[in-house]
Structures are given as structure tokens and as C-alpha cells.
Design an enzyme around this catalytic site. Sequence first.
Site, short mmCIF file in Angstrom:
data_model
loop_
_atom_site.label_atom_id
_atom_site.label_comp_id
_atom_site.label_asym_id
_atom_site.label_seq_id
_atom_site.Cartn_x
_atom_site.Cartn_y
_atom_site.Cartn_z
N LEU A 33 0.81 -1.22 0.00
CA LEU A 33 0.00 0.00 0.00
C LEU A 33 0.84 1.26 0.00
O LEU A 33 1.93 1.32 0.58
CB LEU A 33 -0.92 -0.02 1.22
CG LEU A 33 -1.88 -1.22 1.30
CD1 LEU A 33 -2.75 -1.13 2.55
CD2 LEU A 33 -2.74 -1.34 0.05
N HIS A 37 -3.49 4.27 -2.42
CA HIS A 37 -4.46 3.42 -1.72
C HIS A 37 -5.05 4.17 -0.51
O HIS A 37 -6.25 4.11 -0.26
CB HIS A 37 -3.80 2.14 -1.21
CG HIS A 37 -3.20 1.27 -2.28
ND1 HIS A 37 -1.84 1.10 -2.42
CD2 HIS A 37 -3.77 0.52 -3.26
CE1 HIS A 37 -1.60 0.27 -3.42
NE2 HIS A 37 -2.74 -0.09 -3.95
N LYS A 149 -6.39 6.03 -11.56
CA LYS A 149 -5.13 5.53 -12.11
C LYS A 149 -5.38 4.35 -13.05
O LYS A 149 -4.73 4.21 -14.07
CB LYS A 149 -4.25 5.12 -10.92
CG LYS A 149 -3.10 4.20 -11.23
CD LYS A 149 -1.92 4.99 -11.66
CE LYS A 149 -0.65 4.17 -11.74
NZ LYS A 149 -0.81 2.78 -12.11
P1 AMP Z 1 -3.84 -2.18 -6.77
O1 AMP Z 1 -3.42 -2.50 -5.37
O2 AMP Z 1 -2.73 -1.72 -7.65
O3 AMP Z 1 -4.73 -3.23 -7.38
O4 AMP Z 1 -4.77 -0.90 -6.64
C1 AMP Z 1 -5.88 -0.88 -5.79
C2 AMP Z 1 -6.67 0.38 -6.03
O5 AMP Z 1 -5.84 1.51 -5.77
C3 AMP Z 1 -7.15 0.51 -7.49
O6 AMP Z 1 -8.48 1.02 -7.48
C4 AMP Z 1 -6.19 1.50 -8.06
O7 AMP Z 1 -6.73 2.25 -9.13
C5 AMP Z 1 -5.93 2.40 -6.86
N1 AMP Z 1 -4.67 3.13 -7.05
C6 AMP Z 1 -3.45 2.62 -7.36
N2 AMP Z 1 -2.55 3.61 -7.52
C7 AMP Z 1 -3.21 4.77 -7.31
C8 AMP Z 1 -2.84 6.15 -7.34
N3 AMP Z 1 -1.60 6.54 -7.63
N4 AMP Z 1 -3.79 7.07 -7.09
C9 AMP Z 1 -5.06 6.70 -6.81
N5 AMP Z 1 -5.49 5.41 -6.76
C10 AMP Z 1 -4.57 4.46 -7.01
#
Ligand code: AMP
Length: 290
Positions: A33, A37, A149
Site C-alpha cells: 500500500l 491506496h 489511475k
Molecule cells: P492495486 O493495489 O494496484 O490493485 O490498486 C488498488 C486500487 O488503488 C485501485 O483502485 C487502483 O486504481 C488504486 N490506485 C493505485 N494507484 C493509485 C494512485 N496513484 N492514485 C489513486 N489510486 C490508485
Amino acid sequence: METVHTIQWMKALAQDALVNERSLGLVPTMGALHEGHFSLVRAAKRKCSPVVVSIFVNPKQFGPSEDLKKYPRTFEADREALAGLGVDILFAPTSEEMYPAGFNTSVSVKGLSDRWEGRVRPGHFDGVATVVLKLFEIVQPRIAFFGRKDAQQARIIRQMATDLNLNTEIDLCPIVREPDGLALSSRNVYLSPDDRRAAVAISQALAACQGSISGGERDLANLLATMRAKLESEPRLTVDYAEIVDADSFEPVRVIRGNCYALIAAKVGGTRLIDNACIESESDAVRVLL
Ligand code: AMP
């Protein structure tokens, strides 16, 4: 904060929230995270109680040659951070719990899943849709929070929620960036110092597109040329795609109208990164959100 590893116990807690008419919020993640996140968690805390964060590195959304094995896992640090943010429940099932022997179902959102990320990563969005539908069924969220993102992913999940009449509203949150513009991503830890310096060209290409639009440029070919020139100026980058697409259909647009996304996917060293800017236009006014 309660940490839950079984589907049965998570369902019992979700049922309890439903019976007590509480507005449960879910933030699905794969862990490792970062502030991106955490911004989703804060958005969930503002609108929902209880807030559930799931951490599950979903094998079904990784291709055979992708980074499932080496995907960063920082569970203890994640748990501490989530407790500090006031999360109520951390749901962290094992792969065996989510996909027991005999598991044989896949959810596929046609069309939208075949483009861009879906073309480069065949089967990726089926894996995402399948796990998100399972998470929604287990956790029964009133609202689920996703980051812009992964704009195509969020669009596909919205389509699934509409098509299957799910009771979950999808909330899309802004992109959190490093001070120099690089979008935060769990995969940024793979970047060598040289890769890290090169990676900023991606957000700079989006910023260049934003600058052109603020300067009055509306010609699509010129906007794409501006964006691609910035990307090509960085020799360490290999571009998968750099396009401007309609925010609803994800088809390339011919003119800037309604809501669009400037989408970029590129490899730096061995690391694949994606980023986007949201282009909102209403009559002559155009606003670009990085
Ligand atoms: P992940 O753990 O990469 O599957 O991401 C989980 C959630 O966090 C997803 O909805 C992503 O779009 C969001 N997320 C990842 N990176 C960012 C970021 N830089 N800004 C905003 N949300 C993010």
C-alpha cells in the site's frame, strides 16, 4: 481493526452491517500500500462506516509471464498503516480460500476488456472482474472505491455493476502522484534510479497535452504528437500505447468532446507503467485533470 482471512467470517460481518443498516465501504487492493491506496481509504472513511479494505494478490489477473511471484508483499506494514487510518476490517483471504479446487467461473465484460490494457494483457480484465464480483458478493459494499489511475479497470467494473444490477455504487478517486508527477504505483519499487528518472516522462507527456489544451489546442493529431514527442524523447521508455479515448467507450476519439482520457502505457526497464489524464469538455471549456 479486525483482520479476517475467511470468506465465512467476512460474510457474517457484512451481514451484520446490512442488518444494522450501516453503509459499508470497500477498498479492494493487492497490498504493497501507498498514498494512492490511502486516499481511497480516506474517501471511504468520509462516506462509509464500516470501512473494509481487502488485500488479495489475485493470481487470475496476472498473465503467465507477468510478475505474480515477485509482486511486492508488505502485509505487516500494510496492516499497521490501515489500523492507523481507522479501517474497521482488513479482509485478506488466501488464494485457496478465493479459488478452491474446482473453481470454474469467469466474468467477462465484452468489448471494453479487449482494448488497451486488455489487448496487451489477455485475460487480465476477466481476472479483475471475477475477483471484484466475488469481493462484492462476500463484502456486500454499499460503495466500492477505485482509483482513476486504472481508468479502464474502473470503467469495466462500472459496466459489470450496471449489467448485473449489483447493489454497489462505484466511486472513482483522483490519481495520487509523486511531487515530480509520477503516478504512485506498487510497481514503482521495481524502478532502478535511472528508470525512476526516465519514468517521469509519462506524466510529463500528459502534462504537455494538458498544457497544449490550456493554450487552446484542440486538434487531436497535434495533441497526440505533443504527447508522443515527449515520450519518444526518453530513450529508456518503450511505449505500448499513447492515445486519447472516449471515457465511456474507450474508443479513440476524432475530436475532443464530452469526457475523454489521454491514456499512456509504457515499459521502463522491465517495469510496465500506466497513467492517464482526464479531459472534461463542455461546449468550449476544456479542463484536464492529471
Ligand atoms: P492495486 O493495489 O494496484 O490493485 O490498486 C488498488 C486500487 O488503488 C485501485 O483502485 C487502483 O486504481 C488504486 N490506485 C493505485 N494507484 C493509485 C494512485 N496513484 N492514485 C489513486 N489510486 C490508485
